[in-house]
Design an enzyme around this catalytic site. Structure first.
Site, mmCIF file in Angstrom:
data_model
loop_
_atom_site.group_PDB
_atom_site.id
_atom_site.type_symbol
_atom_site.label_atom_id
_atom_site.label_comp_id
_atom_site.label_asym_id
_atom_site.label_seq_id
_atom_site.Cartn_x
_atom_site.Cartn_y
_atom_site.Cartn_z
ATOM 1 N N HIS A 62 -6.946 4.434 6.721
ATOM 2 C CA HIS A 62 -6.293 3.893 5.527
ATOM 3 C C HIS A 62 -5.619 5.021 4.748
ATOM 4 O O HIS A 62 -4.540 4.848 4.178
ATOM 5 C CB HIS A 62 -7.334 3.169 4.664
ATOM 6 C CG HIS A 62 -6.770 2.517 3.443
ATOM 7 N ND1 HIS A 62 -5.737 1.594 3.491
ATOM 8 C CD2 HIS A 62 -7.088 2.639 2.135
ATOM 9 C CE1 HIS A 62 -5.450 1.193 2.263
ATOM 10 N NE2 HIS A 62 -6.257 1.816 1.419
ATOM 11 N N MET A 66 -1.438 -6.934 7.388
ATOM 12 C CA MET A 66 -2.456 -7.880 6.903
ATOM 13 C C MET A 66 -2.020 -8.576 5.616
ATOM 14 O O MET A 66 -2.851 -8.944 4.788
ATOM 15 C CB MET A 66 -3.781 -7.138 6.652
ATOM 16 C CG MET A 66 -4.270 -6.336 7.834
ATOM 17 S SD MET A 66 -5.675 -5.328 7.381
ATOM 18 C CE MET A 66 -5.779 -4.216 8.794
ATOM 19 N N SER A 67 -0.726 -8.738 5.444
ATOM 20 C CA SER A 67 -0.257 -9.346 4.183
ATOM 21 C C SER A 67 1.028 -10.123 4.425
ATOM 22 O O SER A 67 1.367 -10.446 5.564
ATOM 23 C CB SER A 67 -0.027 -8.251 3.133
ATOM 24 O OG SER A 67 1.067 -7.441 3.512
ATOM 25 N N TYR A 117 -8.228 -10.874 3.469
ATOM 26 C CA TYR A 117 -9.460 -10.207 3.959
ATOM 27 C C TYR A 117 -10.414 -9.842 2.827
ATOM 28 O O TYR A 117 -11.556 -9.467 3.075
ATOM 29 C CB TYR A 117 -9.125 -8.985 4.816
ATOM 30 C CG TYR A 117 -8.367 -7.877 4.116
ATOM 31 C CD1 TYR A 117 -8.948 -7.108 3.114
ATOM 32 C CD2 TYR A 117 -7.058 -7.575 4.465
ATOM 33 C CE1 TYR A 117 -8.259 -6.091 2.483
ATOM 34 C CE2 TYR A 117 -6.353 -6.564 3.847
ATOM 35 C CZ TYR A 117 -6.963 -5.819 2.853
ATOM 36 O OH TYR A 117 -6.257 -4.834 2.224
ATOM 37 N N GLU A 118 -9.952 -9.929 1.587
ATOM 38 C CA GLU A 118 -10.865 -9.671 0.464
ATOM 39 C C GLU A 118 -11.777 -10.879 0.222
ATOM 40 O O GLU A 118 -12.662 -10.823 -0.622
ATOM 41 C CB GLU A 118 -10.067 -9.331 -0.793
ATOM 42 C CG GLU A 118 -9.330 -8.002 -0.682
ATOM 43 C CD GLU A 118 -8.389 -7.741 -1.845
ATOM 44 O OE1 GLU A 118 -8.881 -7.406 -2.931
ATOM 45 O OE2 GLU A 118 -7.164 -7.907 -1.673
ATOM 46 N N HIS A 165 -5.363 -9.818 -0.922
ATOM 47 C CA HIS A 165 -5.344 -10.048 0.526
ATOM 48 C C HIS A 165 -6.376 -11.100 0.921
ATOM 49 O O HIS A 165 -7.435 -11.196 0.318
ATOM 50 C CB HIS A 165 -5.655 -8.755 1.274
ATOM 51 C CG HIS A 165 -4.664 -7.661 1.049
ATOM 52 N ND1 HIS A 165 -4.736 -6.819 -0.041
ATOM 53 C CD2 HIS A 165 -3.575 -7.296 1.753
ATOM 54 C CE1 HIS A 165 -3.728 -5.966 0.021
ATOM 55 N NE2 HIS A 165 -3.002 -6.226 1.096
ATOM 56 N N ALA A 213 2.807 -2.143 4.153
ATOM 57 C CA ALA A 213 2.564 -1.089 5.135
ATOM 58 C C ALA A 213 2.201 -1.802 6.426
ATOM 59 O O ALA A 213 1.491 -2.805 6.392
ATOM 60 C CB ALA A 213 1.424 -0.205 4.678
ATOM 61 N N ASN A 239 2.173 3.919 10.802
ATOM 62 C CA ASN A 239 1.442 4.436 11.975
ATOM 63 C C ASN A 239 1.862 3.654 13.216
ATOM 64 O O ASN A 239 2.414 2.565 13.110
ATOM 65 C CB ASN A 239 -0.076 4.267 11.764
ATOM 66 C CG ASN A 239 -0.441 2.814 11.466
ATOM 67 O OD1 ASN A 239 -0.326 2.367 10.326
ATOM 68 N ND2 ASN A 239 -0.833 2.081 12.494
ATOM 69 N N HIS A 270 -4.729 0.139 -4.467
ATOM 70 C CA HIS A 270 -4.082 -1.101 -4.896
ATOM 71 C C HIS A 270 -4.377 -1.317 -6.384
ATOM 72 O O HIS A 270 -5.503 -1.643 -6.750
ATOM 73 C CB HIS A 270 -4.626 -2.306 -4.123
ATOM 74 C CG HIS A 270 -4.325 -2.281 -2.650
ATOM 75 N ND1 HIS A 270 -4.719 -3.287 -1.800
ATOM 76 C CD2 HIS A 270 -3.660 -1.396 -1.889
ATOM 77 C CE1 HIS A 270 -4.314 -2.993 -0.570
ATOM 78 N NE2 HIS A 270 -3.680 -1.853 -0.597
ATOM 79 N N SER A 328 0.829 -1.224 0.000
ATOM 80 C CA SER A 328 0.000 0.000 0.000
ATOM 81 C C SER A 328 0.852 1.258 0.000
ATOM 82 O O SER A 328 1.745 1.399 0.822
ATOM 83 C CB SER A 328 -0.853 0.071 1.273
ATOM 84 O OG SER A 328 -1.618 -1.070 1.425
HETATM 85 N N1 HPA Z 1 -2.401 -2.732 11.604
HETATM 86 C C1 HPA Z 1 -2.562 -3.632 10.622
HETATM 87 N N2 HPA Z 1 -2.223 -3.392 9.359
HETATM 88 C C2 HPA Z 1 -1.706 -2.192 9.066
HETATM 89 C C3 HPA Z 1 -1.521 -1.194 10.050
HETATM 90 C C4 HPA Z 1 -1.884 -1.498 11.397
HETATM 91 O O1 HPA Z 1 -1.754 -0.675 12.312
HETATM 92 N N3 HPA Z 1 -0.985 -0.118 9.409
HETATM 93 C C5 HPA Z 1 -0.847 -0.461 8.110
HETATM 94 N N4 HPA Z 1 -1.285 -1.706 7.893
#
Ligand code: HPA
Length: 255
Positions: free
Chosen positions: A232, A196-197, A76-77, A74, A104, A220, A52, A21
């Site tokens: 996001h 998440m990847s 989660y999709e 992903h 990310a 973050n 994406h 991302s």
């Molecule tokens: N958690 C999960 N996935 C992420 C985060 C997070 O804080 N930041 C970017 N992808």
């Protein structure tokens, strides 16, 4: 028409980079004839997340040919682990030997600040699944993230003058971000970053014998570690800024 897999194979690159991302700026405006859309491969599900895109780009860095995989699928999709990792199998089929994965991630480590990069030393797969389900493929998972490549990237990060942390990536299902209680749990498990990847792709890559390096752009602080709610949009913006640092690292490593 040349078959899409042959276009990747005929390019004869040894290295591929999966871009996470916000990191798409690494392949700015490729010429049309260097693009192989994911839609040419029936085995790749269509990505559905804003920011994406879905395509391979036949690129180079410092005269080294690189196949960029811009956009990933992903879990989660709603796709099974096997489909999520189809991009990796295609790259291996195209002759790729080294896979660099980027993502990310949220920082779990108080010393790792938003905008910094973390080289992944190991991971914790918390997705509850594996791309190898259905086989008895008991692959060894020590040194999944190549010590040789880690040494190389560590060495070049210093002259480049970039902050390159090293740590453990926890791969969760998502798509919701973590709760503060989950963040404390992940810290106690020994993770430094959460996303998440990546973990499924890396398992698939190792099962196919690829050499792997992984990098998390810490976009973050994970939930509960700062007062700000997660968004996001923030993840994409911080990723965009940090992409320049990563481009410098790659250039130094490949030159
Ligand atoms: N958690 C999960 N996935 C992420 C985060 C997070 O804080 N930041 C970017 N992808």
């Amino acid at each position: 028409m040349t078959k899409a897999i042959n276009r990747l194979r005929d390019y004869r690159a040894d290295t591929a980079i999966i871009l996470g991302s916000g990191l798409n700026s690494l392949v700015a405006d490729p010429e049309q004839d260097l693009i192989v859309p994911y839609s040419k491969f029936s085995e790749i599900p269509k990505p559905s997340v804003p920011g994406h895109v879905g395509r391979f780009v036949l690129g180079d860095i410092e005269q080294t040919k690189i196949v960029f995989a811009q956009g990933r699928v992903h879990l989660y999709e709603g796709h099974p682990a096997r489909d999520v990792t189809s991009i990796v199998r295609i790259l291996a089929e195209a002759g790729i030997k080294q896979l660099i994965v980027t993502n990310a991630a949220g920082s779990l480590n108080p010393k790792f600040k938003p905008g910094d990069w973390m080289m992944i030393t190991d991971h914790i797969n918390l997705t509850g699944t594996s791309p190898l389900i259905g086989s008895a493929n008991f692959i060894d998972m020590s040194d999944v993230y190549s010590p040789r490549l880690r040494e190389k990237f560590r060495a070049v990060s210093k002259p480049v003058g970039m902050v390159l942390h090293e740590g453990v990536y926890a791969g969760c299902l998502g798509p919701q971000y973590e709760t503060p209680a989950e963040v404390r749990m992940l810290q106690n498990l020994g993770a430094d970053a959460v996303g998440m990847s990546t973990v499924l792709e890396v398992i698939q890559a190792r099962a196919l014998g690829l050499e792997v390096a992984g990098f998390s752009c810490l976009t973050n602080l994970a939930a509960g570690l700062s007062k700000e709610p997660l968004s996001h949009q923030e993840v994409l913006e911080v990723g965009k800024k940090a992409a320049a640092d990563f481009a410098q690292l790659l250039t130094a490593a490949l030159s």
